[in-house]
Enzyme design. Structure first.
Site, PDB file in Angstrom:
ATOM      1  N   HIS A  58       0.893  -1.172  -0.031  1.00  0.00           N
ATOM      2  CA  HIS A  58       0.238  -0.050  -0.163  1.00  0.00           C
ATOM      3  C   HIS A  58       0.884   1.244   0.171  1.00  0.00           C
ATOM      4  CE1 HIS A  58      -3.815   1.676   1.831  1.00  0.00           C
ATOM      5  NE2 HIS A  58      -3.433   2.712   0.872  1.00  0.00           N
ATOM      6  N   ARG A  99       2.603   8.917  -6.418  1.00  0.00           N
ATOM      7  CA  ARG A  99       2.273  10.335  -7.198  1.00  0.00           C
ATOM      8  C   ARG A  99       2.861  10.575  -8.544  1.00  0.00           C
ATOM      9  NH1 ARG A  99      -1.389  10.375  -3.208  1.00  0.00           N
ATOM     10  NH2 ARG A  99      -0.561  11.198  -1.089  1.00  0.00           N
ATOM     11  N   ASN A 147      -4.196   5.805  -7.352  1.00  0.00           N
ATOM     12  CA  ASN A 147      -4.708   7.222  -7.547  1.00  0.00           C
ATOM     13  C   ASN A 147      -3.366   8.357  -7.852  1.00  0.00           C
ATOM     14  OD1 ASN A 147      -3.222   6.797  -5.297  1.00  0.00           O
ATOM     15  ND2 ASN A 147      -4.582   8.212  -4.059  1.00  0.00           N
ATOM     16  N   ASP A 163      -8.357   3.129  -4.215  1.00  0.00           N
ATOM     17  CA  ASP A 163      -8.097   3.389  -3.106  1.00  0.00           C
ATOM     18  C   ASP A 163      -7.735   4.970  -3.050  1.00  0.00           C
ATOM     19  OD1 ASP A 163      -7.092   3.320  -0.399  1.00  0.00           O
ATOM     20  OD2 ASP A 163      -4.847   3.763  -1.294  1.00  0.00           O
ATOM     21  N   HIS A 195     -10.267   0.383   0.150  1.00  0.00           N
ATOM     22  CA  HIS A 195     -10.266   1.301   0.970  1.00  0.00           C
ATOM     23  C   HIS A 195     -11.782   1.363   1.800  1.00  0.00           C
ATOM     24  CE1 HIS A 195      -9.633   5.762   2.322  1.00  0.00           C
ATOM     25  NE2 HIS A 195     -10.845   5.720   2.429  1.00  0.00           N
ATOM     26  N   HIS A 234      -6.040  -0.678   5.803  1.00  0.00           N
ATOM     27  CA  HIS A 234      -5.831   0.217   6.890  1.00  0.00           C
ATOM     28  C   HIS A 234      -7.048   0.289   7.856  1.00  0.00           C
ATOM     29  CE1 HIS A 234      -8.361   2.712   4.036  1.00  0.00           C
ATOM     30  NE2 HIS A 234      -7.305   3.301   3.547  1.00  0.00           N
ATOM     31  N   ASP A 294       0.542   2.675   3.786  1.00  0.00           N
ATOM     32  CA  ASP A 294       0.037   3.704   3.314  1.00  0.00           C
ATOM     33  C   ASP A 294       0.751   4.896   3.062  1.00  0.00           C
ATOM     34  OD1 ASP A 294      -2.355   4.813   2.163  1.00  0.00           O
ATOM     35  OD2 ASP A 294      -3.402   5.161   4.004  1.00  0.00           O
ATOM     36  N   HIS A 304       3.044  14.479   0.713  1.00  0.00           N
ATOM     37  CA  HIS A 304       2.400  15.639   0.444  1.00  0.00           C
ATOM     38  C   HIS A 304       3.547  16.828   0.649  1.00  0.00           C
ATOM     39  CE1 HIS A 304      -1.592  14.369  -0.022  1.00  0.00           C
ATOM     40  NE2 HIS A 304      -1.671  13.723   1.230  1.00  0.00           N
TER      41      HIS A 304
END
Length: 513
Positions: A76, A80, A110, A211, A237, A287, A360, A364
């Site tokens: 997991h 990006r 994603n 997810d 998720h 998670h 996970d 950012h």
């Protein structure tokens, strides 16, 4: 300069038997003559390598107190790339994984554009990265990433396809667009306009998920049909809410922000368990963080349903009270839950309800995490701190032993991801001699390409410093934590892929540096 030296690691402890052995490794298959043999964090091995090349000698390392284990696997992660490489890229994400002791990771869908198998649309965020590399889909782009950049990444990776087109939850993704990327399909030739040859099973699709969001009710049955046809697990998720910032409770009320009730997790867990019961489809729940959800999963397992689950280091180490200290660095989805839920998560690890631990890893930028709590994005990074945090909480805390932690972080996730189990004890057996060997020599083995391992220092005390991370991101609540347990090196395809071996471990006996 002479031939590339071999590397001998002396006095390693086998993770499941306690046997002390030596390990012999050849040079990395892609290391050019005159360069360090791997991603070398400390620099010590690179210096020893250059000396060994000049002197025609091998390198010897004292690994007393270190554990040799199957490679850690993380089912997991979010890298990006494409679309948000200011947060993380494949290069930085894979370096972070290697630094954390991982040899294989599963990339979530994603990305921007999403990993749905569809051709990217000009003008969409990240689409130009894909088309400039000569590909039509984000999946093709990631499958060929190493060939395009001309580098071998220090970790293996496989892909999770998006359950819905564009991850918008409106219609199921087209299985016809992505089934050729499944493991065993042997996709070959070239893709797009890059001219890069694609090898069979190169970075395959091995799971399906949306997810970042639960798979939408309206497409769930169709997604299950696709997963059954493809022979891959649904990785869901298992939480859904329309509003809320952190866990609903005393802390959300004190901070005067909308809360997210624990029922938002149980609702999806119950729904997905019923899907497994009705269809026989393997559902892996991501998670998991609440006592009620773990109890539902226990009942499903007692019933014999094909349901597995993971939790993450932050749900084992933190609770919603930590938001008061860490603010947005403790904001994720699902949110940190109550202290009672944290204790229930630890108990679920102890009794086997939790099958595995996943990070996970969600990078950012600093600017994003400096936004107010209600506006900052969800998620924290975890690859480079996971082993130390989990070892400190679970092993040092007396809840499980070192062997069980390796089962949670290596053996079980490898099973979910279809990664071959590396049986170190079996490799040490020599039926022709009828005895166990003390030297595990991986040089020239027929199965060398399939052997991935992690070398761990379970007793090493260190302080987590995000400023030293290989990840681009720094969004972690674990900065300045003093933990026990640190990855020292990784082995991929029977060669070192990452090392933080210090100068003091090198044996200077006329054979090494």
């Amino acid at each position: 300069m002479g031939a590339s030296p071999s590397i001998f690691l002396h006095g390693l402890t086998v993770w499941d038997t306690g046997e002390r052995i030596d390990l012999a490794l050849g040079p990395h298959r892609t290391a050019p003559t005159g360069s360090a043999p791997c991603l070398d964090e400390s620099g010590a091995l690179g210096k020893a390598w250059m000396h060994a090349l000049d002197a025609g000698e091998d390198i010897h390392v004292d690994c007393s107190g270190l554990t040799l284990a199957p490679g850690l696997c993380d089912p997991h992660v979010h890298f990006r790339d494409p679309g948000q490489t200011q947060k993380e890229s494949m290069l930085s994400g894979c370096a972070a994984a290697a630094s954390g002791g991982y040899t294989n990771v599963l990339i979530m869908p994603n990305t921007l554009p999403a990993l749905d198998g569809a051709a990217v649309k000009p003008g969409d965020q990240g689409a130009q990265e894909v088309t400039d590399a000569g590909f039509e889909t984000s999946i093709d782009y990631l499958r060929h990433y190493e060939e395009v950049i001309g580098e071998t990444l220090p970790v293996r990776y496989c892909l999770c396809v998006a359950a819905s087109t564009g991850r918008e939850g409106l219609q199921a993704s087209d299985i016809g667009a992505w089934k050729r990327f499944l493991r065993g399909q042997g996709a070959s030739g070239t893709s797009g306009t890059s001219g890069v040859a694609e090898g069979p099973d190169s970075h395959p699709v091995i799971a399906i998920s949306d997810d970042g969001a639960a798979i939408a009710d309206g497409i769930l049955s169709e997604v299950a049909e696709h997963a059954l046809l493809a022979g891959i697990p649904i990785v869901d998720h298992c939480e859904h809410h329309e509003s809320g910032v952190i866990n609903e409770g005393e802390i959300s009320r004190r901070l005067n922000v909308p809360g997210i009730p624990s029922s938002t997790e149980l609702t999806i867990v119950d729904r997905d368990i019923e899907l497994a019961r009705r269809t026989g489809q393997h559902v892996h729940l991501q998670h998991v963080s609440t006592a009620a959800a773990f109890e539902a999963i226990r009942r499903a397992k007692r019933e014999g349903l094909p349901v597995t689950c993971e939790t993450a280091p932050h749900y084992l180490a933190l609770c919603d009270e930590d938001v008061l200290e860490h603010g947005t660095l403790a904001k994720m989805n699902p949110p940190l839950r109550s202290a009672a839920d944290r204790q229930a998560t630890i108990e679920a690890v102890c009794d086997g309800t939790v099958d595995m631990i996943a990070t996970d890893h969600a990078p950012h930028t600093i600017a994003e995490k400096q936004l107010p709590l209600s506006e900052a994005p969800n998620g924290i990074i975890g690859l480079e701190s996971a082993y130390g945090v989990c070892h400190s909480v679970l092993v040092d805390g007396g809840f499980i032993d070192d062997r069980r932690l390796i089962e949670l972080m290596a053996v079980a996730p490898a099973g979910l991801m279809g990664v071959p189990f590396v049986d170190i004890t079996a490799m040490l057996s020599d039926p022709s001699l009828g005895k166990q060997l003390r030297l595990l020599d991986l040089r020239g083995r027929d199965d060398a390409d399939a052997i991935d391992m992690s070398i761990l220092a379970p007793d090493e005390e260190w302080t987590i410093d995000p400023g030293n991370f290989h990840s681009k991101a720094r969004n972690t609540p674990f900065g300045s934590w003093k933990v026990t347990g640190r990855p020292i090196a990784t082995v991929i395809s029977s060669s070192l892929a990452f090392s933080r071996i210090p100068q003091g471990m090198l044996i200077d006996d006329g054979q090494g540096a």
